[in-house]
Design an enzyme around this catalytic site. Structure first.
Site, PDB file in Angstrom:
ATOM      1  N   SER A 186      36.336 -94.562  79.593  1.00 24.04           N
ATOM      2  CA  SER A 186      35.281 -93.670  80.075  1.00 24.04           C
ATOM      3  C   SER A 186      34.464 -94.227  81.227  1.00 24.04           C
ATOM      4  CB  SER A 186      34.340 -93.323  78.919  1.00 24.04           C
ATOM      5  OG  SER A 186      33.732 -94.491  78.391  1.00 24.04           O
ATOM      6  N   HIS A 214      38.378 -88.809  76.236  1.00 22.52           N
ATOM      7  CA  HIS A 214      38.335 -88.390  77.637  1.00 22.52           C
ATOM      8  C   HIS A 214      39.698 -87.947  78.166  1.00 22.52           C
ATOM      9  CE1 HIS A 214      34.149 -89.481  78.618  1.00 22.52           C
ATOM     10  NE2 HIS A 214      34.316 -90.381  77.675  1.00 22.52           N
ATOM     11  N   LYS A 244      33.535 -82.842  74.659  1.00 18.43           N
ATOM     12  CA  LYS A 244      33.714 -83.070  76.090  1.00 18.43           C
ATOM     13  C   LYS A 244      34.443 -81.871  76.698  1.00 18.43           C
ATOM     14  CE  LYS A 244      33.111 -88.028  75.847  1.00 18.43           C
ATOM     15  NZ  LYS A 244      32.611 -88.084  74.450  1.00 18.43           N
TER      16      LYS A 244
END
Length: 396
Positions: A186, A214, A244
């Site tokens: 990240s 991610h 996310k």
């Protein structure tokens, strides 16, 4: 009357953080976390959100949340193992199972909870964990909670991983050995070398664990890093987040049926924390359908990431080794990194400084998170501001 010991501890340590440029001021957003945000009545181009595909503000997800709350109530009412498992929880897990191409999935209240839950449910003091040195804090805490021996290997260094795996296996000290890595890191945006990790794991009989927070919604046609490399049937634990690219909140573990059954029986956040609220579950289901059916969202995300990365590099900034839309702009020293972020803020760009302990000392950076929702004009303005600030500080 408060403790004098506590007061002294807090006063001294907060002052130290501030003197070293490590104290983080938390801003309050007025309204939605969108490409343009409002703070204290001023508008900013937002480059600090993990809302990769813009789904957090998508009308379809908002409507799904409203309808779920009307149908099921504001909360689930209990932990999953008593009577907090609603039919939409099962629908979400089935949807994720198909999305990740695994036998089963269990959903948790957050991605952090997943790592705290899953690692400690399987590993203990008789085991060892090979952990990439740049793994996320939630992985590090999950490893500590397990009480297993933690063997850190150099970041994405397959020779070091292989040597440490060999030594751990041949030592005869450990019952089980696990290798853990982020799918996408990240802070730097680089991708784990999963094919090599899987090969090493097969050679030394390692349990494989990939935190793809991610990568989900970004790689592998949305299914993540493991799917990107075609390894869906070769990774034991696939960890994902719903907060996310999915745009809501929560996390999940995907894997074999027996693994998921064990986690439901032994992982403490599942056993002792109230289930995700309906208004989070239903929009997460909707988001998975949108990601699967709308590849143009991911295309736009990648296009925007490439534009920003190319522009910053051409200006003379160091964007590291990012292979994804995550675009770090590495400044270095902590106080200067904080100042850089402050000057961006003053010019209408919201991009937070990331400094120690989140990243190693001396590697402070502005972490830019372009999304599918940013326009070409927004990114052009961002680059103009970066150029102005970079020149003002003598960095370019």
């Amino acid at each position: 009357m408060s403790s004098k010991q506590l007061e002294q501890f807090l006063t001294e340590n907060l002052a130290e953080l501030k003197s070293k440029g490590l104290y983080n001021v938390i801003d309050t957003i007025q309204g939605a976390n969108a490409p343009i945000i409002t703070i204290s009545g001023k508008e900013f181009i937002n480059l600090s959100s993990n809302n990769y595909l813009g789904l957090a503000t998508d009308p379809r997800l908002i409507e799904a949340a409203v309808q779920a709350a009307k149908t099921y109530g504001a909360g689930a009412g209990a932990v999953r193992t008593i009577n907090g498992t609603l039919d939409i929880h099962i629908q979400l897990e089935e949807k994720l199972k198909a999305f990740k191409q695994t036998e089963a999935v269990v959903v948790y209240q957050s991605g952090f909870n997943c790592n705290m839950a899953a690692i400690s449910a399987v590993m203990d003091q008789s085991d060892a964990i090979l952990s990439d040195e740049l793994n996320h804090a939630s992985i590090i805490e999950g490893c500590r909670l397990s009480k297993a021996k933690i063997l850190r290997y150099y970041h994405s260094d397959m020779d070091d991983l292989s040597a440490k795996a060999k030594a751990a296996r041949e030592s005869g000290l450990y019952k089980k050995i696990m290798v853990i890595t982020d799918g996408v890191f990240s802070m730097d945006g680089d991708i784990a070398k999963l094919p090599e990790i899987i090969e090493i794991a097969a050679r030394y009989d390692l349990i494989t664990y990939v935190d793809d927070a991610h990568g989900s919604g970004v790689l592998g046609k949305g299914a993540g890093t493991v799917k990107h490399f075609g390894l869906s049937d070769q990774v034991d634990f696939q960890i994902g987040t719903l907060s996310k690219a999915i745009g809501v909140v929560g996390g999940y573990v995907a894997g074999k049926r027996d693994l998921i059954d064990w986690l439901k029986a032994r992982s403490k956040p599942f056993l002792f924390s109230t289930a995700l609220p309906p208004a989070a579950v239903s929009p997460a289901i909707a988001a998975i359908d949108i990601i699967r059916d709308t590849p143009s969202l991911m295309d736009r995300l990648w296009e925007n990431g490439n534009v920003l990365k190319k522009g910053l590099t051409e200006l003379g900034f160091d964007t590291g080794k990012s292979e994804t839309p995550i675009t770090p702009c590495i400044i270095g020293e902590e106080k200067q990194t904080q100042l850089f972020s402050k000057l961006l803020y003053e010019k209408g760009v919201y991009a937070k400084a990331i400094v120690f302990p989140t990243v190693p000392k001396g590697t402070g950076r502005i972490r830019n998170m372009p999304t599918a929702g940013h326009t070409k004009e927004m990114l052009e303005e961002v680059l103009a501001v970066y150029e102005a600030v970079g020149k003002e500080l003598g960095l370019i």
